[in-house]
Write a protein that holds these residues in place. Structure first.
Motif, PDB file in Angstrom:
ATOM      1  N   ASP A 192       0.733  -1.421  -0.194  1.00  0.00           N
ATOM      2  CA  ASP A 192      -0.666   0.406   0.294  1.00  0.00           C
ATOM      3  C   ASP A 192       0.724   1.440  -0.087  1.00  0.00           C
ATOM      4  OD1 ASP A 192      -2.046   1.911   0.199  1.00  0.00           O
ATOM      5  OD2 ASP A 192      -3.190   0.630   1.935  1.00  0.00           O
TER       6      ASP A 192
ATOM      7  N   ASP B 295       5.855   2.872  -3.960  1.00  0.00           N
ATOM      8  CA  ASP B 295       4.784   3.541  -4.407  1.00  0.00           C
ATOM      9  C   ASP B 295       5.511   2.918  -5.944  1.00  0.00           C
ATOM     10  OD1 ASP B 295       4.047   6.015  -3.603  1.00  0.00           O
ATOM     11  OD2 ASP B 295       5.175   7.054  -3.099  1.00  0.00           O
TER      12      ASP B 295
ATOM     13  N   TYR C 234       4.777  -2.900  -7.981  1.00  0.00           N
ATOM     14  CA  TYR C 234       3.531  -2.824  -8.938  1.00  0.00           C
ATOM     15  C   TYR C 234       2.686  -3.722  -8.468  1.00  0.00           C
ATOM     16  CZ  TYR C 234       4.093   2.382 -10.532  1.00  0.00           C
ATOM     17  OH  TYR C 234       4.411   3.557 -11.167  1.00  0.00           O
TER      18      TYR C 234
ATOM     19  N   TYR D  50       5.061  -5.168 -14.407  1.00  0.00           N
ATOM     20  CA  TYR D  50       7.139  -5.300 -14.468  1.00  0.00           C
ATOM     21  C   TYR D  50       7.078  -6.025 -13.308  1.00  0.00           C
ATOM     22  CZ  TYR D  50       4.858  -1.657 -16.100  1.00  0.00           C
ATOM     23  OH  TYR D  50       4.731   0.362 -16.028  1.00  0.00           O
TER      24      TYR D  50
ATOM     25  N   SER E  99       1.384   7.428   0.597  1.00  0.00           N
ATOM     26  CA  SER E  99       1.816   7.903  -0.372  1.00  0.00           C
ATOM     27  C   SER E  99       0.961   9.352  -0.568  1.00  0.00           C
ATOM     28  CB  SER E  99       2.043   7.248  -1.344  1.00  0.00           C
ATOM     29  OG  SER E  99       3.082   7.195  -2.769  1.00  0.00           O
ATOM     30  N   GLN E 100       1.602  10.178  -1.993  1.00  0.00           N
ATOM     31  CA  GLN E 100       1.329  11.476  -2.500  1.00  0.00           C
ATOM     32  C   GLN E 100       1.368  11.098  -3.710  1.00  0.00           C
ATOM     33  OE1 GLN E 100       4.174  14.480  -1.643  1.00  0.00           O
ATOM     34  NE2 GLN E 100       2.641  15.429   0.340  1.00  0.00           N
ATOM     35  N   LYS E 101       0.786   9.372  -4.418  1.00  0.00           N
ATOM     36  CA  LYS E 101       0.842   9.208  -5.391  1.00  0.00           C
ATOM     37  C   LYS E 101      -0.789   8.510  -5.402  1.00  0.00           C
ATOM     38  CE  LYS E 101       5.517   9.630  -7.498  1.00  0.00           C
ATOM     39  NZ  LYS E 101       6.434   9.310  -7.795  1.00  0.00           N
TER      40      LYS E 101
ATOM     41  N   ARG F 166      -2.407   5.535  -7.393  1.00  0.00           N
ATOM     42  CA  ARG F 166      -2.897   4.789  -8.887  1.00  0.00           C
ATOM     43  C   ARG F 166      -3.577   4.451  -9.016  1.00  0.00           C
ATOM     44  NH1 ARG F 166       1.090   0.082  -7.491  1.00  0.00           N
ATOM     45  NH2 ARG F 166       0.172  -0.787  -9.732  1.00  0.00           N
TER      46      ARG F 166
ATOM     47  N   ALA G 215      -7.086   1.446  -4.782  1.00  0.00           N
ATOM     48  CA  ALA G 215      -7.166   2.354  -3.423  1.00  0.00           C
ATOM     49  C   ALA G 215      -6.278   1.758  -2.615  1.00  0.00           C
ATOM     50  CB  ALA G 215      -8.675   1.755  -2.489  1.00  0.00           C
ATOM     51  N   ARG G 216      -5.801   3.713  -2.107  1.00  0.00           N
ATOM     52  CA  ARG G 216      -4.627   3.568  -0.949  1.00  0.00           C
ATOM     53  C   ARG G 216      -5.269   3.665   0.179  1.00  0.00           C
ATOM     54  NH1 ARG G 216       0.557   5.140  -4.142  1.00  0.00           N
ATOM     55  NH2 ARG G 216       1.057   2.678  -3.952  1.00  0.00           N
ATOM     56  N   THR G 217      -4.556   3.582   1.011  1.00  0.00           N
ATOM     57  CA  THR G 217      -4.719   3.603   3.007  1.00  0.00           C
ATOM     58  C   THR G 217      -3.819   5.038   3.375  1.00  0.00           C
ATOM     59  OG1 THR G 217      -5.345   1.654   3.168  1.00  0.00           O
ATOM     60  CG2 THR G 217      -4.992   2.553   5.234  1.00  0.00           C
TER      61      THR G 217
ATOM     62  N   ARG H 114      -8.884   5.083   3.382  1.00  0.00           N
ATOM     63  CA  ARG H 114      -9.085   4.451   2.423  1.00  0.00           C
ATOM     64  C   ARG H 114      -9.748   5.045   0.845  1.00  0.00           C
ATOM     65  NH1 ARG H 114      -6.247   0.096   1.597  1.00  0.00           N
ATOM     66  NH2 ARG H 114      -6.599  -1.176  -0.329  1.00  0.00           N
TER      67      ARG H 114
ATOM     68  N   GLU I  66     -10.176   7.560 -14.791  1.00  0.00           N
ATOM     69  CA  GLU I  66      -8.677   6.994 -16.015  1.00  0.00           C
ATOM     70  C   GLU I  66      -9.179   8.316 -16.314  1.00  0.00           C
ATOM     71  OE1 GLU I  66     -10.355   4.612 -19.166  1.00  0.00           O
ATOM     72  OE2 GLU I  66      -9.269   2.427 -17.925  1.00  0.00           O
ATOM     73  N   LYS I  67      -9.811   9.348 -16.650  1.00  0.00           N
ATOM     74  CA  LYS I  67     -10.089   9.991 -16.896  1.00  0.00           C
ATOM     75  C   LYS I  67      -8.418  11.888 -15.952  1.00  0.00           C
ATOM     76  CE  LYS I  67     -13.802  11.637 -18.581  1.00  0.00           C
ATOM     77  NZ  LYS I  67     -14.649  11.923 -18.022  1.00  0.00           N
TER      78      LYS I  67
ATOM     79  N   GLU J  59      -0.789   6.820 -13.040  1.00  0.00           N
ATOM     80  CA  GLU J  59      -1.385   6.233 -14.311  1.00  0.00           C
ATOM     81  C   GLU J  59      -1.278   4.538 -13.173  1.00  0.00           C
ATOM     82  OE1 GLU J  59      -2.289   5.293 -17.430  1.00  0.00           O
ATOM     83  OE2 GLU J  59      -1.587   7.127 -18.545  1.00  0.00           O
ATOM     84  N   LYS J  60      -2.054   3.708 -13.400  1.00  0.00           N
ATOM     85  CA  LYS J  60      -1.919   2.357 -13.004  1.00  0.00           C
ATOM     86  C   LYS J  60      -1.013   1.433 -13.303  1.00  0.00           C
ATOM     87  CE  LYS J  60      -5.863  -1.132 -11.906  1.00  0.00           C
ATOM     88  NZ  LYS J  60      -6.991  -0.990 -12.649  1.00  0.00           N
ATOM     89  N   TYR J  61      -0.768   2.096 -14.390  1.00  0.00           N
ATOM     90  CA  TYR J  61       0.578   1.291 -14.449  1.00  0.00           C
ATOM     91  C   TYR J  61       1.540   1.599 -14.758  1.00  0.00           C
ATOM     92  CZ  TYR J  61      -3.472  -2.461 -13.010  1.00  0.00           C
ATOM     93  OH  TYR J  61      -3.461  -3.507 -12.845  1.00  0.00           O
TER      94      TYR J  61
END
Lengths: 170, 367
Positions: free
Chosen positions: A44, A47, A50, A54, B284-286, B288, B292-294, B332, B338-339, B365-367
């Motif tokens: 989680d 960063d 992934y 990858y 994280s400040q990113k 994806r 979802a991120r906690t 969370r 995506e836009k 981006e997701k990946y």
């Protein structure tokens, strides 16, 4: 922002990876039965993690000849082979399901063949009914074998095709 | 045939040992102080690894560079902890010290609530060869062995009824007597580093039990030999303790933590004002796209301790939809459109209608 024809390539790849990761069977075939959400999607707070992407699932063709680990892989590529009309374009999705030859043996209820055969079958089942790519459902055009130059890896190349609008308003 | 091996002048043979330490005959180990707060990787030679008896298998001899070790230090190697128990002696080339295998880590609580831990070497406290701790004033035997019944008779005691026969050297006159002893208690002898915290163990109760998460075997430290193995300041010291089986007190003893007479630490008081509180948003400040991120709100007081149960609210400042799910101190977040890749929003912690903390988060981006 101007809409482009090629934006769908990245969009398709993202959707493909998401769909593949949503399949428990595919994740288990790639990462083993102890596969967790962190294994699949990454930790989680990290960063750079992934998850399987990858590492074993790539949004491009990846065969690392120097790789020592014996692992199965999935690679995804998207082409636009033809733009026949001003309204439509053809989309081609290529998925490579390949394994190191030392991990070809795999057993899963409801499937048969080698690990790469089973992975290919799983991918077809996962994508076959999806209507998230183009107009209508994806169509499997071919499933041919592939091997690398050094013959360490062996697998199967799946080609799906779809028709899509040339440009889409999003 | 090798040429003559040139050695330097007498008195500097230590370098030969240094060279020896670089070979595969030496081992890499970690040397640590009593509470493991200081550790150092060293090379040393371990002798006695191929033992002929069970007792010997728990003993080793270590060869170290001169002046490196003291009694009471720990040596970690081969996935085991060893206590330097003997007087480290030197011949000018290396230093040699006897070591005892530590099988268990005891835990206790200091007056201020801090938890202390020490690895200990545990052996059964038997009459033969260990009369010093068995008979000299221990709870189990003081009344009988020092009295006339100990000489030439049978000592009957209560606990497990095991009969032991052997040679007994009594306390006062050193006369040797054969006798049969029935133990009154389950007794163990412990060796551990000599330090101020461990000295405070006398009279305390400790768990000596490896069974699962709810241990039950509790022992009382009835005797402490603080002189017997004190080799002086420059050579270190170890403590020998006698532990006598006693009763578990489920009301006072914390089995999960393996601490007897556990004093639960009071929760830190909630500060009265925001100025006494430090608030951080962890995460994280990113973010994806599609995942979802906690994010966690962490509150700390002026002393740096975490403060639970602080009243606050989360707020998301965004021009687009952000999925939110709040649970206690965590939220969370997910952006499934995506836009929105490349767009940013702000996550805030609100307390008393003011912003206590905030971080910008960018959708990637997701990946």
């Amino acid at each position: 922002m101007a809409e482009t024809i090629l934006k769908d390539i990245g969009l398709y790849k993202n959707r493909l990876l998401t769909l593949l990761l949503e399949s428990d069977d595919i994740c288990e075939a790639l990462a083993g039965p102890a596969c967790t959400s962190e294994t699949v999607y990454g930790q989680d707070g990290d960063d750079e993690d992934y998850g399987l992407v990858y590492k074993q699932i790539f949004p491009y063709l990846y065969i690392d000849e120097t790789q020592d680990e014996v692992l199965p892989y999935l690679c995804v590529e998207v082409d636009v082979p033809d733009i026949p009309t001003s309204a439509m374009k053809e989309m081609k999705i290529i998925i490579w399901c390949y394994c190191h030859k030392k991990c070809m043996k795999y057993t899963k209820k409801g499937y048969s063949g080698t690990r790469s055969d089973i992975l290919a079958d799983m991918v077809e089942r996962q994508l076959g009914d999806s209507e998230r790519f183009g107009i209508g459902k994806l169509s499997l055009a071919s499933a041919t074998y592939l091997t690398d130059v050094n013959h360490r890896y062996y697998g199967r190349q799946l080609v799906f095709t779809a028709a899509d609008f040339r440009k889409k308003r999003r | 045939m090798k040429e003559w091996y040139l050695t330097p002048a007498a008195g500097s043979f230590g370098y030969i040992f240094q060279e020896y330490l670089e070979t595969d005959l030496a081992a890499t180990a970690w040397l640590a102080n009593c509470d493991l707060s200081e550790q150092e990787e060293i090379r040393c030679v371990i002798q006695g690894s191929t033992s002929d008896s069970q007792t010997q298998s728990m003993e080793r001899t270590g060869l170290f560079p001169c002046g490196l070790v003291k009694a009471g230090m720990y040596l970690f190697y081969n996935d085991s902890c060893w206590l330097i128990a003997g007087y480290p002696g030197t011949n000018g080339i290396y230093e040699k010290a006897a070591m005892a295998l530590c099988q268990y880590k005891i835990r206790w609580q200091k007056q201020n609530g801090d938890i202390e831990e020490r690895w200990v070497h545990v052996i059964p406290d038997s009459p033969a060869g260990s009369c010093d701790s068995t008979f000299y004033g221990s709870t189990a035997h003081s009344g009988t062995v020092h009295g006339s019944t100990a000489h030439g008779g049978t000592i009957r005691t209560a606990y497990d009824g095991t009969a032991h026969s052997g040679t007994i050297r009594t306390a006062h006159d050193g006369t040797v007597h054969d006798a049969t002893i029935r133990y009154s208690y389950d007794q163990l002898s412990l060796l551990l580093p000599y330090d101020g915290d461990a000295l405070a163990l006398k009279g305390r109760r400790i768990f000596l039990d490896k069974q699962g998460e709810m241990p039950e075997k509790v022992y009382e430290i009835t005797r402490m030999d603080d002189i017997l193995y004190d080799y002086g300041e420059s050579h270190g010291a170890v403590l020998r303790m006698l532990a006598v089986r006693t009763q578990l007190d489920p009301a006072a003893d914390n089995q999960e933590l393996r601490i007897c007479n556990y004093i639960p630490s009071p929760p830190p008081p909630v500060p009265d004002s925001l100025s006494d509180l430090s608030v951080r948003i962890l995460g994280s400040q990113k973010l994806r796209s599609g995942l979802a991120r906690t994010y966690t709100a962490r509150f700390t007081g002026l002393d740096g301790r975490n403060i639970p149960d602080v009243e606050f609210t989360w707020k998301v400042l965004s021009d687009f939809a952000v999925d939110q799910s709040v649970s206690q101190n965590t939220i969370r977040l997910a952006v499934n459109d995506e836009k929105q890749v490349g767009c940013s929003f702000t996550l805030q912690v609100l307390m008393q209608d003011s912003v206590a903390a905030e971080i910008p988060i960018t959708v990637t981006e997701k990946y």
